[in-house]
Write an enzyme that holds these catalytic residues in place. Structure first.
Site, PDB file in Angstrom:
ATOM      1  N   TYR A 176      -1.919   9.959  -1.841  1.00  0.00           N
ATOM      2  CA  TYR A 176      -1.834   9.703  -0.397  1.00  0.00           C
ATOM      3  C   TYR A 176      -3.216   9.344   0.105  1.00  0.00           C
ATOM      4  CZ  TYR A 176      -1.299  10.638   4.605  1.00  0.00           C
ATOM      5  OH  TYR A 176      -1.283  10.528   5.978  1.00  0.00           O
ATOM      6  N   GLU A 189      -2.063   4.118   6.928  1.00  0.00           N
ATOM      7  CA  GLU A 189      -1.639   5.103   5.928  1.00  0.00           C
ATOM      8  C   GLU A 189      -0.987   4.436   4.718  1.00  0.00           C
ATOM      9  OE1 GLU A 189       0.859   9.074   6.676  1.00  0.00           O
ATOM     10  OE2 GLU A 189       2.133   7.329   6.298  1.00  0.00           O
TER      11      GLU A 189
END
Ligand code: ADP
Ligand code: MG
Length: 386
Positions: free
Chosen positions: A109, A197
């Site tokens: 991530y 993101e």
């Protein structure tokens, strides 16, 4: 402003962040041909909607042949995709992205965000990608590393090393990740993001890193200088009321309640929503007409509220500081005359020229309730709507 995954990936590709090959398809035939063009054994068909959590909701599917790709697209295009990030009725899928299937070895991530508290650009990295980062943050916060970059100094090598070392990343992966972080940081400055993101950022069977997903949120206040980005805007994905409001230059967020709120100032707007809730009502929106709104702004604001079939009552809560109460009152009367008042309305005015404002409302003959204060107004509108 948000954009689609396929658009985010165009920007990634242009700015040196590796992504798998892929094509957009708006119908099953295009999807089938997309997979033929890719020439891969496996393709992934991904619903393009402005919401995350598509994987778990059936919005990301593997195809092992162009025919299967066609079938998946057939079922996906036109469906209402319900994820934990959509309203209960879901979001209509208008297009899919057909992407080369990656052989995933690891899912990480990576996100960049505006860190207001630290007045910098935050970079968050975790080896626990692919799943809800909120859950990782709640249960195993030690698996998330964060650094804050001072924008006047810029991204430095030590920032990246700190992210990699605190997650015990192997040297080969650190080497892969370094240019990705550098390019993402450059993008963050260039495009005025508020958030960017990648979940997941993967390592494939060749040890290469790719962005498999991309969420980008742009700062609306900077869109005036991001003309290219604005072309990515997809009105189909946005709340119609919000689109109209942004055309009028109003700060508006649609909600699913039934009390339309017209307020000046973001703080007072928040407080108004709180007090409506406190007395058992549900706001239909957040609407801040701004500190120095003109009569026209007020009329436009009413246009949006009047046009919303979900609105069963109106609560106007104005504190006239820079804004004068008589201007607001004239706006209310003009809007009501033009559009017709079909629901009960409660008005609470306070501040500059409040007496003139009240007089204008009284003389107008409009059927409205003049509240003595905020609590009185909130109680009254909740009662009237019931
Ligand atoms: P969402 O976050 O909306 O669920 P993602 O794009 O993150 O959508 O996809 C969900 C999951 O599907 C990913 O975590 C990954 O495991 C898998 N996936 C997505 N794209 C690919 C791809 N090109 N190849 C292989 N697997 C993929
Ligand atoms: Mg994702």
């Amino acid at each position: 402003m948000n954009i689609h995954e396929y658009q985010a990936k165009l920007l990634f590709k242009q700015n040196g962040v590796p992504v798998p090959d892929g094509y957009l398809a708006t119908n099953p035939t295009e999807a089938e041909f997309a997979m033929r063009r890719l020439g891969t054994e496996v393709a992934v068909v991904k619903a393009q909607v402005h919401a995350g959590g598509r994987g778990k909701a059936g919005g990301v599917k593997l195809a092992k042949s162009p025919e299967e790709c066609r079938k998946i697209a057939e079922a996906m295009i036109g469906m209402d995709l319900i994820t934990h990030q959509t309203y209960p009725e879901g979001k209509k899928v208008h297009k899919v992205y057909v992407e080369a299937g990656s052989k995933i070895v690891k899912e990480y991530y990576l996100a960049l965000f505006l860190d207001r508290e630290n007045a910098g650009i935050g970079i968050m990295f975790s080896t626990e990608g692919g799943m809800d980062i909120e859950e990782v943050a709640a249960k195993t916060p030690e698996k998330i590393a964060t650094v804050v970059v001072d924008p006047t100094v810029g991204l430095q090598g030590h920032h990246i090393r700190q992210l990699c070392w605190s997650m015990n990343l192997p040297a080969a992966e650190q080497k892969e990740m370094t240019p990705i972080v550098r390019n993402l940081y450059k993008m963050f400055i260039k495009y005025d993001y508020s958030m960017l993101e990648i979940n997941p950022l993967i390592v494939n069977d060749q040890g290469k890193m790719f962005a498999l997903d991309g969420k980008m949120n742009f700062d609306d206040n900077a869109l005036y200088r991001q003309k290219d980005v604005e072309l990515f805007r997809d009105y189909l994905e946005e709340d119609e009321r919000e689109v109209t409001a942004s055309k009028y230059g109003l700060s508006y967020i649609g909600l699913d309640g039934n009390i339309g709120c017209l307020v000046n100032g973001a703080g007072l707007a928040m407080a108004t929503m709180d007090i409506v809730k406190h007395y058992g009502g549900k706001p239909a929106n957040f609407l801040d007409v701004g500190g120095g709104a003109s009569q026209e702004t007020v009329t436009n604001a009413f246009r949006i509220l009047f046009a919303d079939p979900g609105v069963k009552g109106l609560f106007v809560n104005i504190f006239g500081g820079i804004m004068r109460c008589d201007v607001i009152a004239n706006g209310i009367v003009a809007a009501a005359k033009e559009l017709g008042l079909r629901v009960p309305m409660v008005v609470r005015l306070e501040g500059t020229n409040v007496e003139q404002g009240k007089e204008i409302l009284k003389k107008s003959g409009l059927n409205l309730y003049a509240a003595s204060d905020m609590a009185d107004g909130a109680k009254k509108i909740v009662e009237l709507v019931k």
